[in-house]
Design a protein around this motif. Sequence first.
Motif, PDB file in Angstrom:
ATOM      1  N   HIS A 166       0.831  -1.204   0.000  1.00 51.57           N
ATOM      2  CA  HIS A 166       0.000   0.000   0.000  1.00 51.57           C
ATOM      3  C   HIS A 166       0.867   1.257   0.000  1.00 51.57           C
ATOM      4  N   GLY A 167       0.615   2.137  -0.962  1.00 49.27           N
ATOM      5  CA  GLY A 167       1.344   3.389  -1.056  1.00 49.27           C
ATOM      6  C   GLY A 167       2.625   3.329  -1.856  1.00 49.27           C
ATOM      7  N   ARG A 168       3.044   2.131  -2.260  1.00 45.47           N
ATOM      8  CA  ARG A 168       4.278   2.000  -3.039  1.00 45.47           C
ATOM      9  C   ARG A 168       3.998   2.341  -4.502  1.00 45.47           C
ATOM     10  N   ASN A 192       4.659   1.350 -18.037  1.00 42.15           N
ATOM     11  CA  ASN A 192       3.884   2.419 -17.407  1.00 42.15           C
ATOM     12  C   ASN A 192       4.292   2.632 -15.952  1.00 42.15           C
ATOM     13  N   ASP A 193       3.958   3.809 -15.421  1.00 40.71           N
ATOM     14  CA  ASP A 193       4.097   4.089 -13.985  1.00 40.71           C
ATOM     15  C   ASP A 193       2.882   3.525 -13.251  1.00 40.71           C
ATOM     16  N   TYR A 194       3.081   3.088 -12.002  1.00 42.75           N
ATOM     17  CA  TYR A 194       1.975   2.580 -11.189  1.00 42.75           C
ATOM     18  C   TYR A 194       2.121   3.053  -9.749  1.00 42.75           C
ATOM     19  N   THR A 195       0.989   3.327  -9.128  1.00 46.78           N
ATOM     20  CA  THR A 195       0.915   3.554  -7.685  1.00 46.78           C
ATOM     21  C   THR A 195      -0.103   2.579  -7.132  1.00 46.78           C
ATOM     22  N   PHE A 209      -6.626  -2.870  -6.852  1.00 46.20           N
ATOM     23  CA  PHE A 209      -7.269  -2.685  -8.145  1.00 46.20           C
ATOM     24  C   PHE A 209      -6.453  -1.665  -8.917  1.00 46.20           C
ATOM     25  N   VAL A 210      -5.827  -2.102 -10.015  1.00 41.48           N
ATOM     26  CA  VAL A 210      -4.872  -1.271 -10.744  1.00 41.48           C
ATOM     27  C   VAL A 210      -5.318  -1.101 -12.193  1.00 41.48           C
ATOM     28  N   ALA A 211      -5.452   0.145 -12.635  1.00 42.95           N
ATOM     29  CA  ALA A 211      -5.760   0.424 -14.035  1.00 42.95           C
ATOM     30  C   ALA A 211      -4.481   0.354 -14.849  1.00 42.95           C
ATOM     31  N   VAL A 212      -4.565  -0.281 -16.015  1.00 39.95           N
ATOM     32  CA  VAL A 212      -3.406  -0.470 -16.891  1.00 39.95           C
ATOM     33  C   VAL A 212      -3.771   0.057 -18.281  1.00 39.95           C
ATOM     34  N   ALA A 213      -2.875   0.861 -18.858  1.00 34.44           N
ATOM     35  CA  ALA A 213      -3.090   1.361 -20.214  1.00 34.44           C
ATOM     36  C   ALA A 213      -2.393   0.418 -21.199  1.00 34.44           C
ATOM     37  N   PRO A 214      -3.156  -0.388 -21.949  1.00 30.65           N
ATOM     38  CA  PRO A 214      -2.528  -1.329 -22.891  1.00 30.65           C
ATOM     39  C   PRO A 214      -1.919  -0.600 -24.086  1.00 30.65           C
TER      40      PRO A 214
END
Length: 216
Positions: A166-168, A192-195, A209-214
């Motif tokens: 969490h938070g990484r 991509n960058d992720y938080t 729950f992570v949104a990913v841009a394909p």
Amino acid sequence: MTHEERIKQIVEVAYDRLCAKVTGQRIQVDNEASLQLQLASILKTLGELYEESPSERFNVELEKSVKLTGGKFAKSGTEKAKIDIWFSLEDIENGESHACAIELKYFKRANHREPNNRYDVYKDLQNLERYGDFVDAGYLLVATDHPHYINKEKYSPDTEGFDFRHGRSYRAGTELLYRTEKPYGSPITLRNDYTFTWQTVEAGLSFLFVAVAPRK
């Protein structure tokens, strides 16, 4: 609202409803298969509400097979992959169609496979980033009853790169290495960058729950 905007709204509302149903103990999720089934059921019910004309169709498939026209998926080592949940909203009259891919993970504390599981999450992110030929949006959903994935103080130096507590965050282009004598898998680099943000529900589970841009 465009088809693409509706696709994203459908999956975000479906995730919210899944969390609420698990919290309220209206449904029980004990493994990845039940998580897949319950989420797909919510998506089907919700998605059909977004059909706004006689020519629009909402479709959902489990374990949808896809194949790259060039290159390979790192996860399988081949040009083939299976998407855990795939859904689309299409207009059969004008041929417009937009789709979404969701990859799922369910980690039980009793399984004692934590470092490899953390690596597998990054593998799924890597696959989702390659789904641009097949979908317009991607999401990763991780469920667990094990706090080590969420707020463990420190990981082993051998596997510390595979971190989604969490938070990484992850910065695009960073190479992640499994540094054991016999690595579980090859290095992973994402585009991509992720938080990472976890949500805890009142049934012993937490969700990422992570949104990913394909990309193509």
